[in-house]
Design a protein around this motif. Sequence first.
Motif, mmCIF file in Angstrom:
data_model
loop_
_atom_site.group_PDB
_atom_site.id
_atom_site.type_symbol
_atom_site.label_atom_id
_atom_site.label_comp_id
_atom_site.label_asym_id
_atom_site.label_seq_id
_atom_site.Cartn_x
_atom_site.Cartn_y
_atom_site.Cartn_z
ATOM 1 N N LYS A 128 0.818 -1.218 0.000
ATOM 2 C CA LYS A 128 0.000 0.000 0.000
ATOM 3 C C LYS A 128 0.849 1.263 0.000
ATOM 4 O O LYS A 128 0.323 2.358 -0.157
ATOM 5 C CB LYS A 128 -0.945 -0.008 1.207
ATOM 6 C CG LYS A 128 -1.951 -1.130 1.139
ATOM 7 C CD LYS A 128 -2.773 -1.226 2.389
ATOM 8 C CE LYS A 128 -3.673 -2.459 2.301
ATOM 9 N NZ LYS A 128 -4.297 -2.762 3.575
ATOM 10 N N TRP A 129 2.143 1.128 0.187
ATOM 11 C CA TRP A 129 3.038 2.282 0.170
ATOM 12 C C TRP A 129 3.188 2.799 -1.254
ATOM 13 O O TRP A 129 3.014 2.049 -2.227
ATOM 14 C CB TRP A 129 4.415 1.901 0.680
ATOM 15 C CG TRP A 129 4.497 1.511 2.115
ATOM 16 C CD1 TRP A 129 3.511 1.546 3.052
ATOM 17 C CD2 TRP A 129 5.651 0.997 2.777
ATOM 18 N NE1 TRP A 129 3.982 1.095 4.249
ATOM 19 C CE2 TRP A 129 5.292 0.748 4.115
ATOM 20 C CE3 TRP A 129 6.945 0.725 2.379
ATOM 21 C CZ2 TRP A 129 6.191 0.254 5.046
ATOM 22 C CZ3 TRP A 129 7.837 0.234 3.298
ATOM 23 C CH2 TRP A 129 7.455 0.003 4.624
ATOM 24 N N PRO A 130 3.576 4.080 -1.418
ATOM 25 C CA PRO A 130 3.855 4.565 -2.772
ATOM 26 C C PRO A 130 5.155 3.951 -3.306
ATOM 27 O O PRO A 130 6.120 3.784 -2.556
ATOM 28 C CB PRO A 130 3.979 6.079 -2.602
ATOM 29 C CG PRO A 130 4.222 6.298 -1.152
ATOM 30 C CD PRO A 130 3.658 5.126 -0.415
ATOM 31 N N SER A 131 5.152 3.628 -4.583
ATOM 32 C CA SER A 131 6.355 3.045 -5.190
ATOM 33 C C SER A 131 7.417 4.128 -5.369
ATOM 34 O O SER A 131 7.181 5.307 -5.116
ATOM 35 C CB SER A 131 6.016 2.422 -6.542
ATOM 36 O OG SER A 131 5.665 3.432 -7.465
ATOM 37 N N ARG A 132 8.564 3.725 -5.835
ATOM 38 C CA ARG A 132 9.678 4.666 -6.008
ATOM 39 C C ARG A 132 9.291 5.785 -6.980
ATOM 40 O O ARG A 132 9.562 6.959 -6.732
ATOM 41 C CB ARG A 132 10.908 3.915 -6.514
ATOM 42 C CG ARG A 132 12.134 4.790 -6.652
ATOM 43 C CD ARG A 132 13.353 3.975 -7.077
ATOM 44 N NE ARG A 132 14.560 4.752 -7.008
ATOM 45 C CZ ARG A 132 14.986 5.551 -7.980
ATOM 46 N NH1 ARG A 132 14.300 5.661 -9.084
ATOM 47 N NH2 ARG A 132 16.104 6.240 -7.845
ATOM 48 N N ALA A 133 8.651 5.422 -8.088
ATOM 49 C CA ALA A 133 8.246 6.426 -9.071
ATOM 50 C C ALA A 133 7.222 7.397 -8.468
ATOM 51 O O ALA A 133 7.287 8.611 -8.712
ATOM 52 C CB ALA A 133 7.663 5.748 -10.305
ATOM 53 N N GLU A 134 6.285 6.865 -7.694
ATOM 54 C CA GLU A 134 5.287 7.724 -7.049
ATOM 55 C C GLU A 134 5.940 8.642 -6.023
ATOM 56 O O GLU A 134 5.577 9.817 -5.912
ATOM 57 C CB GLU A 134 4.214 6.864 -6.380
ATOM 58 C CG GLU A 134 3.352 6.106 -7.370
ATOM 59 C CD GLU A 134 2.497 5.031 -6.726
ATOM 60 O OE1 GLU A 134 2.791 4.647 -5.572
ATOM 61 O OE2 GLU A 134 1.560 4.579 -7.368
#
Length: 184
Positions: A128-134
């Motif tokens: 549920k965490w934001p990915s690296r790109a996000e």
Amino acid sequence: MSKYVKNLITDHLRKQLAGVDDALLVNVIGLTANNSARLRAELRKKNIQVMVVKNSLARRAVEGTRLAPLFDKAEGSSAICWGAEDIVSLAKEITRLVSDPTFAPFTAKGGVMDGQRISESEVAEVSKWPSRAEQLSLLVGQILGPGGRLVSQLTAVGGALASQIEQKSKPSGEEQPPADAPAA
């Protein structure tokens, strides 16, 4: 299995997992051959690799690496997944596939992130965490936001001043015809 063969497999695993810092342990037992092939194809599209391993051999192969906690309490048949852009993207994809009824017996058993073991529930939480790109896009937005706001505030004053000067430069007797009036 002879000791020579075990050493060959251990060396192969060590080479495959060289440079891997984060990985997830999954259960693929119970998948049909067709569903297993589909699962592997789905993961390959996302640059995720899957390898079914024998826990004792994998434990020896990752000894002394950041993946060592992955096999500390591993029991039964396991497959190790690694790859993707980062651990968050990997967890998102695995969680998505676990919830897909096509791959029903496929489950996440845990993983390792930054050298620390994570449980199955923590894998779902990480997904549920934001990915690296996000995260990078959020950071760029936060960096550019104040500058954009400053530019708009500076140009708004200049635009209002230019509009007032333009209105004052027109002769006062000259009126603009209404927009809905026909041209004479």
